[in-house]
Write an enzyme that holds these catalytic residues in place. Sequence first.
Site, PDB file in Angstrom:
ATOM      1  N   THR A 175       2.624  -8.920  -4.383  1.00  0.00           N
ATOM      2  CA  THR A 175       1.311  -8.980  -5.023  1.00  0.00           C
ATOM      3  C   THR A 175       1.472  -8.791  -6.531  1.00  0.00           C
ATOM      4  O   THR A 175       2.279  -7.971  -6.982  1.00  0.00           O
ATOM      5  CB  THR A 175       0.366  -7.916  -4.449  1.00  0.00           C
ATOM      6  OG1 THR A 175       0.937  -6.614  -4.635  1.00  0.00           O
ATOM      7  CG2 THR A 175       0.136  -8.155  -2.960  1.00  0.00           C
TER       8      THR A 175
ATOM      9  N   ASP B  15      -4.066  -1.507  -0.746  1.00  0.00           N
ATOM     10  CA  ASP B  15      -4.310  -1.093   0.643  1.00  0.00           C
ATOM     11  C   ASP B  15      -5.345  -1.996   1.303  1.00  0.00           C
ATOM     12  O   ASP B  15      -5.219  -2.342   2.490  1.00  0.00           O
ATOM     13  CB  ASP B  15      -4.786   0.357   0.682  1.00  0.00           C
ATOM     14  CG  ASP B  15      -3.744   1.321   0.161  1.00  0.00           C
ATOM     15  OD1 ASP B  15      -2.545   1.022   0.305  1.00  0.00           O
ATOM     16  OD2 ASP B  15      -4.126   2.366  -0.394  1.00  0.00           O
TER      17      ASP B  15
ATOM     18  N   ASN C 225      -5.593  11.256   2.750  1.00  0.00           N
ATOM     19  CA  ASN C 225      -5.785  12.140   1.604  1.00  0.00           C
ATOM     20  C   ASN C 225      -7.258  12.209   1.232  1.00  0.00           C
ATOM     21  O   ASN C 225      -8.040  11.325   1.586  1.00  0.00           O
ATOM     22  CB  ASN C 225      -5.030  11.632   0.370  1.00  0.00           C
ATOM     23  CG  ASN C 225      -3.530  11.714   0.517  1.00  0.00           C
ATOM     24  OD1 ASN C 225      -3.007  12.644   1.127  1.00  0.00           O
ATOM     25  ND2 ASN C 225      -2.828  10.750  -0.044  1.00  0.00           N
TER      26      ASN C 225
ATOM     27  N   GLY D  76     -13.415   3.967  -6.476  1.00  0.00           N
ATOM     28  CA  GLY D  76     -13.008   4.698  -5.284  1.00  0.00           C
ATOM     29  C   GLY D  76     -12.198   3.841  -4.338  1.00  0.00           C
ATOM     30  O   GLY D  76     -12.382   2.627  -4.267  1.00  0.00           O
TER      31      GLY D  76
ATOM     32  N   LYS E 234      -2.978   6.089   1.619  1.00  0.00           N
ATOM     33  CA  LYS E 234      -2.674   4.678   1.864  1.00  0.00           C
ATOM     34  C   LYS E 234      -2.877   4.294   3.328  1.00  0.00           C
ATOM     35  O   LYS E 234      -3.394   3.221   3.633  1.00  0.00           O
ATOM     36  CB  LYS E 234      -1.249   4.358   1.419  1.00  0.00           C
ATOM     37  CG  LYS E 234      -1.033   4.513  -0.089  1.00  0.00           C
ATOM     38  CD  LYS E 234       0.300   3.964  -0.525  1.00  0.00           C
ATOM     39  CE  LYS E 234       0.342   2.456  -0.439  1.00  0.00           C
ATOM     40  NZ  LYS E 234      -0.630   1.796  -1.328  1.00  0.00           N
TER      41      LYS E 234
END
Length: 303
Positions: free
Chosen positions: A214, A246, A10, A283, A39
């Site tokens: 997580t 990620d 993306n 980011g 991802k």
Amino acid sequence: MKICVVGSSNVDMCSKVSHLPAPGETVGDGVFMQAYGGKGANQAVAAKRLGGDVNFITAVGDDALGREMMVNFRKEGICVSDAVMKEGENTGIALIMIDSKGENCIAVNPGANASLSKEMIDGCRKTIEDAYILVMQAEVPFEAVKFAAMLAKDTGVPVLYNPAPVFAVDDEMLSMTEILVVNRNEAAVLAGTDDVETAAMRLYTRGVTNVVVTLGGDGLYYFDGIDGKFMKSFKVDAVDAVGAGDTFCGALAVSYAEHGRKLCPESLRFAMAAAALSVTKAGAQPSIPTRIQTQTFLANHMK
């Protein structure tokens, strides 16, 4: 050791705001930033920067954004010989808002990602079969992900699966998963309980070999069917949590491979360190640290 990543690509359109808007509310103080994301792409970049030899199977649009993205993958050193540019499709877009505490909300327009098919995966069979580990997420069609897992299982390639965005995952897919990485919410949805330890145990009984939950700033919990253990997170000043999960997955794939396909505290700690570093910058892909940065961070925090 080759790491194969199957997943989404993306372009992230990000707005840093004072607070996330409530339904119907307009927040007018945003600061805009555009970055590469998705991802699958994030995990591929993370695995590469953190020491992996990465092949990335993805689909982008035959548009300016898609062409720029393919150039960027090659600059990162990622092999995209199995990636496709879909004629007539737009490249995927993610609209992201990030508040002053680093929390975020995301809306994804999948574009070409939705065209990643079982047939396309079958054409990449050798890449998957030659991998040391296969890494996948849930921003591309499930039939493609599941077929890739079947190819991996048939040749003894372990699968790291991060079913995010979360949805109901069948037991057959879970039984082909060597490492399941989910956050607290995803674990609750998949296991039907908010209790982390119970959720991990339930997911294990559905066929997963290793479950990693997580917990953001609280660290993580992992369960291998024998032992369950909480691990504390590294304390950092969070700026933007986008892409942290990620980064964790990409780092874990590398460290798991380097430890002889063994999930151990050292491999988890390496992944946690990389994720911690990633939240200190804005980011998704711009925030992913290098291997040297992560090793230095670990050395400083293990004293």
